[in-house]
Structures are given as structure tokens and as C-alpha cells.
Design an enzyme around this catalytic site. Structure first.
Site, short mmCIF file in Angstrom:
data_model
loop_
_atom_site.label_atom_id
_atom_site.label_comp_id
_atom_site.label_asym_id
_atom_site.label_seq_id
_atom_site.Cartn_x
_atom_site.Cartn_y
_atom_site.Cartn_z
N ARG A 138 6.26 -2.39 -5.53
CA ARG A 138 4.82 -2.30 -5.27
C ARG A 138 4.06 -1.62 -6.41
NH1 ARG A 138 1.72 1.10 -0.90
NH2 ARG A 138 -0.12 -0.19 -0.50
N HIS A 167 0.50 -2.85 -8.09
CA HIS A 167 -0.72 -2.04 -8.12
C HIS A 167 -1.11 -1.63 -9.54
CE1 HIS A 167 -1.17 -0.80 -3.63
NE2 HIS A 167 -0.75 -2.03 -3.75
N HIS A 191 6.85 -8.43 1.00
CA HIS A 191 6.85 -7.71 2.27
C HIS A 191 8.08 -8.04 3.12
CE1 HIS A 191 2.17 -7.06 1.99
NE2 HIS A 191 2.84 -6.39 1.08
C1 HEM Z 1 -1.51 -10.25 -0.71
C2 HEM Z 1 -2.14 -9.10 -0.60
C3 HEM Z 1 -1.43 -7.83 -0.25
C4 HEM Z 1 -1.88 -6.91 0.64
C5 HEM Z 1 -3.16 -6.96 1.45
C6 HEM Z 1 -0.89 -5.87 0.71
C7 HEM Z 1 -0.99 -4.74 1.49
C8 HEM Z 1 0.02 -3.83 1.70
C9 HEM Z 1 -0.04 -2.74 2.62
C10 HEM Z 1 -1.24 -2.39 3.48
C11 HEM Z 1 1.15 -2.11 2.60
C12 HEM Z 1 1.54 -0.88 3.42
C13 HEM Z 1 1.01 0.35 2.72
C14 HEM Z 1 1.00 1.57 3.58
O1 HEM Z 1 0.66 1.48 4.77
O2 HEM Z 1 1.30 2.68 3.06
C15 HEM Z 1 1.97 -2.80 1.64
C16 HEM Z 1 3.25 -2.46 1.32
C17 HEM Z 1 4.00 -3.08 0.36
N1 HEM Z 1 3.56 -4.07 -0.50
FE1 HEM Z 1 1.87 -5.15 -0.29
N2 HEM Z 1 0.14 -6.17 -0.14
C18 HEM Z 1 -0.16 -7.35 -0.75
C19 HEM Z 1 0.59 -7.98 -1.73
C20 HEM Z 1 1.74 -7.44 -2.28
C21 HEM Z 1 2.35 -7.90 -3.50
C22 HEM Z 1 1.82 -9.02 -4.38
C23 HEM Z 1 3.47 -7.13 -3.69
C24 HEM Z 1 4.47 -7.17 -4.81
C25 HEM Z 1 4.53 -8.07 -5.75
C26 HEM Z 1 3.53 -6.20 -2.59
C27 HEM Z 1 4.54 -5.30 -2.37
C28 HEM Z 1 4.58 -4.41 -1.32
C29 HEM Z 1 5.76 -3.63 -0.97
C30 HEM Z 1 7.13 -3.79 -1.60
C31 HEM Z 1 5.38 -2.77 0.07
C32 HEM Z 1 6.24 -1.71 0.75
C33 HEM Z 1 6.15 -0.43 -0.08
C34 HEM Z 1 6.97 0.74 0.40
O3 HEM Z 1 7.71 0.65 1.39
O4 HEM Z 1 6.86 1.82 -0.24
N3 HEM Z 1 2.45 -6.40 -1.78
N4 HEM Z 1 1.25 -3.83 1.11
#
Ligand code: HEM
Ligand SMILES: *[C@@H]1O[C@H](CO)[C@@H](O)[C@H](O)[C@H]1NC(C)=O
Length: 327
Positions: free
Chosen positions: A61, A65, A192
Site C-alpha cells: 500500500r 500511496h 485487497h
Molecule cells: C481503488 C481505490 C482504493 C481505495 C478506495 C482503497 C481504500 C483502502 C482502505 C480504506 C483501506 C483500509 C485502510 C484503513 O482502514 O486503515 C485500504 C487498505 C489497503 N489497500 Fe487500498 N484502496 C484502493 C486501492 C488500492 C490499491 C491500488 C492498492 C495497491 C496497489 C491498495 C492496497 C491496499 C492494501 C494492501 C491495504 C491493506 C493495508 C494494511 O493492511 O496495512 N489499495 N485501502
């Protein structure tokens, strides 16, 4: 005359190619300047993920970001100072992004081996790939040669990174602004398949009523009830839930299978299936064929990693990923 001119043109293009190359990313970038760079990144990431499986998700992630704000330039890693307002304070990042200590550990190990050579932005790209592999996902050669920013953008972080309650159209637009299409969006959302979300990121879905007072039927009702039990109407904001409740630490296509069953955790996950014809078809395709998913994922990660890198003499190679160099 025209012929000899074109011969000269072709030759000058051939011989200037290595110069031009310095402005593109390529996997062999550190082969001579820091041949151990990639193995150092891999070994520190492997150790961190062995200690805590979630770290693979957190590192993946970070690259996302970073790239969506001023390009893949490690702007995300800068801490606040008198002149810099850290992106770590933005809405998508605060109390949420993590893994900075692991990046620091990689950076200091690399600095010992080859000082001022390997950028923090490249470390993020390599760590994202290694994390994916360690979680059981695909591998790819990471184009390298990014340089690090000398500034951050809090507003860019707030505006460019999609929110979990954005509409599908807004999310598609935010990806398009980065040069990424709906195929990239659906494949990259497959990230995800690993990692965790806080209650606060999806609570709205659990308690909001649609216009006619009915619950949100795009969320499977017994799954919703289970989520409500530890994500109450108020309180518990930071309680954690797997984004893919079937195989939370395994990089696979269960994320897409869940979405088809109305068991996507975030609204932004579920609407890929319910709000767009094209994205719905892609969700189905990836749910049915893991191979197609992982192949596209690798391609889209390379594409994301190519967002506006600093190259040549742009930016700098930071000594410490948390601050710009002082001379
Ligand atoms: C398409 C739009 C996306 C949205 C709206 C989104 C939103 C989110 C949100 C809300 C979380 C949880 C954060 C929290 O509650 O602390 C999350 C986690 C995560 N996102 Fe996304 N995300 C998106 C796309 C992506 C992309 C493109 C990637 C990587 C290429 C990604 C990788 C991740 C990963 C791996 C997690 C888990 C992180 C952890 O456990 O520390 N996401 N995302
Ligand atoms: C999306 O969530 C944010 C943060 O919880 C909230 O302030 C905003 O009102 C929500 N937007 C919509 C359209 O529901």
C-alpha cells in the site's frame, strides 16, 4: 542526400540511446552501482513479513500511496519539518499507513553497502513487489532509477488517493488522472486480497439505509451482521477486519469471489461489481481465472510504478527516507 540524412539520423538515435535511457526506468539500473540492492530489500522485507504477515500488505500500500501523489518519488516518506507538511497526516494516511520502520531498516542497510545510490522511491517499488511475492502473488522485474522528491503534498494526498466511499465514477477518474484505466483499477484493487481495514473505513455501509429505509443489500446480510458485532455504530474506530475474510494473508483471487457474493468489505470494492458494466465483467473474469488476475496485476503494478518518476538530475537520492538531504 535525403538517404544519408536518414542514415545519420538513425545512427545518432542509436548512439544517443544510452543517454536517453537515463530518463527511463529499467530493471538493471543498480546492477553496477549497487548490485546487492535488490537482495538487501528482499531479505529485510522477508524478515518483516515473517514477523508479521500483515506487513506485506502495508508495504504494498505504501507504494500506491506514494505513486498517486506527485508520482513515485517517496514524497509519502517525508516527516513534517518547518517547511514540509507530511503526507502522513492526510485523511487516507493518518492512523492507517504503516511500514515506515521497515523502509528505514532497508534504507540504512543499503546506505552501508552503497551510500547515496539507491532511492527511497525505488525501495518502495521493490518492497511492494517482494511483499506480493511473499504473500503468494506474482513476481515481476521492477523498473528502477527513480529519484526522491524534495517536497511533499498534503493536498495531493487528500485529493488524489481514492476514498472507500467515493463513487465508482470518482474512483475511475482518480485512476485516469494517473494514467491508469479501468483494467488497472480492477486488477490493482485486487491488492485487497491481503491486509486489514479499520472499522471507520466501512462503517457507513453497515448502518446506512438506502432511500426506502432498506438495508444495503449489496452487502451479504449475515456477513454485515458479523461485521456490526465488532464495528459498532460508535466507538471501535480502529478495530481491524480482513479485506479478504476468506484468505486474509494469501495473495489470490478470493477477493473477487467475495465481491461476487456481496462480501466485499469496502464500498469501493463492492461497487466494482454493482456500479459498472465493464468493471463487473473484469471482477467476474478475475474471480474465474487467477492466472489472468495475477498477470494483469503485475502489468498494472509496473504501470503504476511508472507514474511521473523523477529521473536524471531531478530530485535527489535521500540519505534518510524521512527527510531531504541537507548539505
Ligand atoms: C481503488 C481505490 C482504493 C481505495 C478506495 C482503497 C481504500 C483502502 C482502505 C480504506 C483501506 C483500509 C485502510 C484503513 O482502514 O486503515 C485500504 C487498505 C489497503 N489497500 Fe487500498 N484502496 C484502493 C486501492 C488500492 C490499491 C491500488 C492498492 C495497491 C496497489 C491498495 C492496497 C491496499 C492494501 C494492501 C491495504 C491493506 C493495508 C494494511 O493492511 O496495512 N489499495 N485501502
Ligand atoms: C465519506 O466518508 C467521509 C469520512 O468518513 C465523510 O466525511 C463523508 O461525508 C463521506 N462521504 C459520503 C458521500 O458519504
Amino acid at each position: 542526400m535525403a538517404f544519408s540524412m536518414s542514415v545519420i539520423l538513425v545512427f545518432s538515435m542509436l548512439f544517443s540511446a544510452p543517454l536517453c535511457y537515463s530518463h527511463y526506468l529499467y530493471p538493471q539500473f543498480y546492477d553496477h552501482s549497487c548490485p546487492k540492492a535488490q537482495e538487501i530489500v528482499q531479505s529485510v522485507v522477508a524478515k518483516a513479513v515473517a514477523t508479521e504477515a500483515r506487513m506485506a500488505a502495508s508495504l504494498l500500500r505504501l507504494h500506491f500511496h506514494d505513486c498517486f501523489v506527485k508520482g513515485c518519488d517517496a514524497s509519502l516518506l517525508l516527516d513534517s519539518t518547518g517547511t514540509i507538511i507530511s503526507e502522513k497526516r492526510s485523511n487516507p494516511n493518518s492512523n492507517s499507513v504503516r511500514g515506515f520502520d521497515v523502509i528505514d531498516e532497508i534504507k540504512s542497510a543499503i546506505e552501508k553497502e552503497c551510500p547515496y545510490t539507491v532511492s527511497c522511491a525505488d525501495i518502495l517499488a521493490l518492497a511492494a513487489r517482494d511483499s506480493t511475492v511473499l504473500a503468494g502473488g506474482p513476481s515481476w522485474e521492477v523498473p528502477l532509477g527513480r529519484r526522491d522528491s524534495t517536497g511533499a503534498s498534503l493536498s495531493g494526498s487528500n485529493n488524489n488517493i481514492p476514498a472507500p466511499n467515493n463513487t465508482l465514477q470518482t474512483i475511475i477518474t482518480k485512476f485516469k488522472l494517473q494514467g491508469l484505466d479501468t483494467v488497472d483499477l480492477v486488477a490493482l484493487s485486487g491488492s485487497h486480497t491481503i491486509g486489514l481495514s479499520r472499522c471507520t473505513s466501512f462503517r457507513q455501509r453497515l448502518y446506512s439505509q438506502t432511500g426506502n429505509g432498506q438495508p444495503d443489500y449489496t452487502l451479504y446480510q449475515s456477513y454485515a451482521a458479523q461485521l456490526r458485532s465488532s464495528c459498532p455504530r460508535s466507538g471501535g474506530d480502529n478495530n481491524l477486519f480482513p479485506l479478504d475474510f476468506v484468505t486474509p494473508t494469501k495473495f489470490d483471487n478470493d477477493y473477487f469471489k467475495n465481491i461476487i457474493e456481496a462480501k466485499g468489505l469496502l464500498s469501493s470494492d463492492q461497487i466494482l461489481f454493482t456500479k459498472g458494466e465493464k468493471t463487473m465483467k473484469l471482477v467476474k473474469t478475475y474471480a474465474e481465472n487467477n492466472e489472468l488476475f495475477v498477470n494483469q496485476f503485475a502489468k498494472s503494478m509496473i504501470k503504476m510504478g511508472n507514474i511521473s518518476p523523477l529521473t536524471g538530475s531531478g530530485g535527489e537520492i535521500r540519505k534518510n527516507c524521512r527527510r531531504i538531504n541537507t548539505y
